[in-house]
Design a protein around this motif. Structure first.
Motif: not given
Length: 569
Positions: A116-118, A123-126, A57-61
């Motif tokens: 920074e965000i793949n 990728s399995n990035t959520k 999990v990646v959170i961008l605010a």
């Protein structure tokens, strides 16, 4: 007759959203409650990136500066650069302040994505994109910019906003809603006391996505944009004096969130049967403080009328969802219809007529039976074309590619039937006066296709000439126009123009024959093409010489074409 029990989807969705933990995770990043948050800023906008340890999990605010937020105005600006624009809906309008902030920082955000965000297929990035207030508006625009460039399922980002103003107009809402999954990528959390989300409700703005409305004690969801807009309007009526942006309250609200109540659907069914939908809506409104008690305090609110209006809006959405066109569900049925047409084509060929002329003259009952096949196939592909027009650009392109072969085969097989009906009824100039738009667009699909697909669908070979469908689906319209020109010439009408048309048709026919682009069925004894040739030959006389005349007057050459053995000079 037993009617199905209807419930508002928000009844089931609200507990699911609350229990997921996604809201608290997102707000914790906005409120900087983690030590390993990476922050950066641009022009009037800052952002925080948090990669949750031990997960994908990646959170961008996003957070807009106080100066940017103070400049927030309701003006909408036409916009067409976002990739969700469609052929039917090429331009929509978005909030000027939000889109200006987004594009002033676009380059830095693009670099952030790259470094920074793949979001690659491997990728399995959520990714969760979030923001409060104007920052939430930028989060929505950022998510929209991503959606058309990522795959399905886990690659699709989730946007969660808190107390954010509406972003765009109805055309934007329609563009997002037309995609099968895009609308579900947006969750907007709104406090019933927060004035910011309802700031632009009187300025042609329209909600999209799911709205989670929260009161001090409860919460409920609405997925219907019309219902969400109505709730915003009513909350504005009962909280007209609310001031401030409520930013400090969202953390407390999220921590204390509760769904309406447990076992609501059972209670609603028992208490309000048979109108369970109205019961659900009533309980949803109560969760937001829209109660008969409020009606006594606020004379401008009629709760019964509001419940009735909300019920109609939800019923409309239920009906729309039931009639959503899903091409895959009927695809096998359409393949069956096409197989029947193939058999019809073979039978009429064996009889020396060809399916074009057999359908035009309606010789037998089987010809009349094909009318129904023609109708069903046309309805299906008209809907297919409309669906492609309404999809965002890249998704629409993928949709067209997926159905390119089927659409091209349908057009080449079925458009001759439409042409035969038209000329049987005394029509003329089919190309200008009668050709259906969906045939034109299906032809555009092929013209816009990649080189490989285009080559596969447009190339022909002498070896398989017996199996080809005539490449030009309007071939028979050209034949019919040539027959009409012969008629005009015989009658002495517009002789010069008729001669020009016939010479042009001669060149056209010789060209498609030379490239082996026309089915040998045109040489069947009872075909309209042979009728034209006999009439034209009678007009020109036996001494007339041309490349086409040389070919048509030589039975051996025609036989060679049918067998795929003749080489044109």
């Amino acid at each position: 007759m037993t009617h199905p029990i209807l419930f508002s989807s928000g009844i089931e969705l609200s507990p699911l959203v609350i229990s997921s933990g996604l809201l608290l995770r997102s707000w914790d990043v906005i409120a900087s409650r983690h030590d390993n948050i990476v922050s950066d800023e641009g022009l009037g906008l800052s952002w925080k990136l948090y990669k949750q340890p031990g997960t994908d999990v990646v959170i961008l605010a996003f957070e807009a500066s106080s100066d940017s937020s103070s400049k927030l105005q309701p003006d909408l600006v036409p916009y067409s650069d976002l990739l969700l624009s469609t052929k039917s809906n090429p331009e929509f309008s978005v909030n000027n302040t939000a889109v200006t902030l987004f594009y002033e920082n676009h380059q830095k955000l693009a670099q952030l994505l790259k470094s920074e965000i793949n979001l690659s297929n491997q990728s399995n990035t959520k990714l969760i994109v979030t923001g409060h207030g104007l920052g939430g508006s930028v989060a929505s625009l950022f998510t929209i910019s991503l959606l058309d460039n990522v795959g399905s399922g886990k690659k699709r980002p989730l946007c969660i906003t808190f107390g954010s103003p509406l972003v765009g107009d109805k055309k934007l809402q329609q563009a997002i809603s037309r995609s099968a999954h895009w609308n579900s990528c947006f969750l907007h959390v709104v406090s019933h006391k927060d004035p910011l989300p309802r700031l632009f409700i009187a300025n042609s703005y329209m909600p999209f996505g799911t709205f989670l409305f929260c009161s001090d004690k409860s919460s409920t969801c609405f997925e219907n944009p019309d219902s969400s807009l109505e709730i915003l309007v009513q909350l504005g009526s009962i909280n007209a004096q609310s001031q401030g942006n409520q930013s400090s309250e969202y953390g407390n609200i999220i921590e204390n969130l509760k769904p309406i109540c447990k076992d609501l659907t059972t209670r609603a069914e028992d208490k309000f049967q048979p109108d369970s939908l109205l019961a659900c809506i009533s309980l949803q409104l109560q969760a937001l403080g829209l109660t008969p008690q409020i009606q006594q305090q606020q004379q401008n609110i009629d709760i019964n009328a509001l419940e009735a209006k909300m019920k109609k809006l939800e019923e409309k959405l239920i009906v729309q969802r039931r009639i959503i066109f899903d091409p895959s569900k009927k695809l096998n049925q359409m393949k069956g219809h096409m197989a029947q047409l193939e058999w019809y084509k073979k039978e009429t060929k064996d009889e020396g007529k060809g399916y074009y002329d057999s359908y035009k003259n309606m010789y037998y009952q089987r010809d009349h039976d094909v009318v129904e096949l023609h109708k069903k196939l046309t309805i299906y592909w008209e809907k297919m074309v409309e669906e492609a027009k309404l999809k965002p650009q890249r998704e629409g392109s993928a949709f067209r590619t997926r159905y390119l072969y089927g659409g091209t085969t349908y057009r080449r097989m079925v458009e001759p039937l439409a042409i035969s009906q038209y000329y049987k009824d005394g029509g003329d100039d089919y190309m200008k006066k009668k050709r259906s738009k969906h045939f034109e667009l299906l032809e555009e699909w092929l013209n816009e296709a990649g080189d490989k697909d285009k080559k596969n669908l447009q190339s022909t070979s002498k070896k398989n000439v017996q199996a080809i469908l005539t490449i030009d689906s309007c071939f028979w319209a050209h034949v019919e126009e040539a027959l009409l020109s012969c008629k005009e010439l015989k009658a002495g009408k517009e002789k010069e123009e008729a001669v020009k048309k016939l010479l042009k048709f001669e060149d056209y026919i010789y060209g498609v024959l030379k490239n082996y682009e026309v089915s040998p069925e045109i040489f069947l004894e009872q075909s309209s093409f042979m009728r034209w040739w006999i009439e034209y030959k009678g007009i020109k006389g036996t001494s007339y010489s041309s490349p086409l005349a040389s070919f048509m007057n030589d039975v051996g050459k025609r036989k060679g074409y049918i067998q795929g053995t003749y080489d044109f000079p």
